[in-house]
Write an enzyme that holds these catalytic residues in place. Structure first.
Site, mmCIF file in Angstrom:
data_model
loop_
_atom_site.group_PDB
_atom_site.id
_atom_site.type_symbol
_atom_site.label_atom_id
_atom_site.label_comp_id
_atom_site.label_asym_id
_atom_site.label_seq_id
_atom_site.Cartn_x
_atom_site.Cartn_y
_atom_site.Cartn_z
ATOM 1 N N TYR A 169 24.945 39.485 -23.865
ATOM 2 C CA TYR A 169 23.885 38.585 -24.291
ATOM 3 C C TYR A 169 22.745 38.640 -23.280
ATOM 4 C CZ TYR A 169 26.051 35.324 -20.909
ATOM 5 O OH TYR A 169 26.587 34.741 -19.786
ATOM 6 N N PRO A 170 21.500 38.451 -23.739
ATOM 7 C CA PRO A 170 20.361 38.383 -22.822
ATOM 8 C C PRO A 170 20.178 36.965 -22.304
ATOM 9 C CG PRO A 170 19.584 38.350 -25.083
ATOM 10 C CD PRO A 170 21.089 38.473 -25.157
ATOM 11 N N MET A 171 19.525 36.837 -21.163
ATOM 12 C CA MET A 171 19.390 35.537 -20.507
ATOM 13 C C MET A 171 18.083 35.483 -19.718
ATOM 14 S SD MET A 171 21.952 33.940 -17.610
ATOM 15 C CE MET A 171 21.529 35.251 -16.445
ATOM 16 N N HIS A 196 26.780 28.525 -8.671
ATOM 17 C CA HIS A 196 26.964 29.268 -9.921
ATOM 18 C C HIS A 196 27.948 30.421 -9.710
ATOM 19 C CE1 HIS A 196 25.602 30.185 -13.977
ATOM 20 N NE2 HIS A 196 25.402 31.434 -13.634
ATOM 21 N N GLN A 209 32.029 41.029 -14.692
ATOM 22 C CA GLN A 209 30.691 40.626 -15.116
ATOM 23 C C GLN A 209 29.648 41.533 -14.487
ATOM 24 O OE1 GLN A 209 28.998 36.291 -15.532
ATOM 25 N NE2 GLN A 209 28.762 36.897 -13.403
#
Length: 273
Positions: A169-171, A196, A209
């Site tokens: 997914y893009p962010m 985070h 990731q």
């Protein structure tokens, strides 16, 4: 409020292409059995050619849901090489068979918020009372340097796993009044990103990731690629991350794409080719 300039991000890294296609089964049905065999052989040969290209990796996915049927993730150092290989993949089953539905281009990069040698040396002095030149201090700095060298290599030149479940997914980060990530001082952004990162590290061994940068290259600022052995881990990490302040206050997310890595013979059966 003034903003401390962020460190310069290195210009090293690989180009990353995420390519998603729909199969035009009506056009495929017009091919004879022999033409269909030749098309599948050609796709197999193109995949082998791309995979044999120096410093290049290619993953192939059967995509889940009607968003797309077939997906590729391509990593390679040179943009000309990426462009040429992408064109070959797009026509590998013949004219008008693969219809592009979504693509994303980005580059591997290391985080701008990593701990520097000077910062780590300061931590050793403040938190452990170690002084520069002391054997314990020098040993700790050598170990830190080795860890950071591996970290940079893993971020800039990753080796992608053959794990079954794939998610992309893009962010981007928000720039809204009161939620402007880039209006925060650098040290505050770094503090938030440290928290985070701690959430993400809880999934070590269960999630791999890869965050790739796309500012100036595509519509969002980063591409997020997750690999796992089952969909529960994907759902779990995204669920937890959304409550972290970086995501809850400043995160903007695009569409999610889920795929499965399969051997090509199984992929063809799954895609009904």
């Amino acid at each position: 409020m003034t903003t401390t300039p962020a460190p310069v991000v290195p210009t090293e890294g690989w180009h990353v292409l995420h390519l998603f296609y729909r199969i035009e089964h009506g056009q495929w049905a017009l091919l004879s059995a022999e033409e269909q065999r030749e098309a599948k052989t050609n796709l197999t040969e193109v995949v082998q050619e791309v995979s044999a290209t120096p410093e290049t990796q290619l993953l192939v996915f059967s995509m889940v849901s009607p968003k797309a049927d077939l997906g590729f993730m391509l990593l390679t150092p040179d943009l000309h090489t990426a462009n040429a290989l992408e064109k070959k993949l797009s026509i590998s089953l013949g004219p008008d068979i693969l219809v592009p539905v979504y693509s994303y281009i980005s580059m591997t990069e290391e985080s701008e918020y990593i701990t520097s040698d000077a910062e780590y040396a300061g931590q050793l002095q403040r938190e452990k009372g170690l002084s520069p030149g002391a054997p314990e201090f020098e040993k700790a700095m050598t170990e830190f340097s080795a860890r950071m060298t591996k970290y940079r290599k893993d971020k800039l030149y990753p080796v992608l796993p053959v794990w079954e479940v794939f998610c992309f997914y893009p962010m981007s980060k928000r720039r809204a009044p009161g939620q402007n990530w880039y209006g925060l001082p650098f040290e505050e952004r770094k503090r938030l990103m440290a928290g985070h990162g701690r959430v993400g590290r809880k999934y070590a061994g269960r999630i791999l990731q890869l965050i790739t940068g796309s500012a100036g290259l595509d519509d969002a600022e980063w591409g997020v690629t997750l690999f796992a052995q089952d969909t529960f881990q994907i759902k779990s990490i995204v669920y937890q991350m959304r409550f972290d302040e970086v995501s809850a206050v400043y995160g903007e997310f695009g569409e999610f794409y889920i795929g499965l890595q399969l051997p090509l013979d199984e992929l063809f059966r799954r895609l009904q080719l």
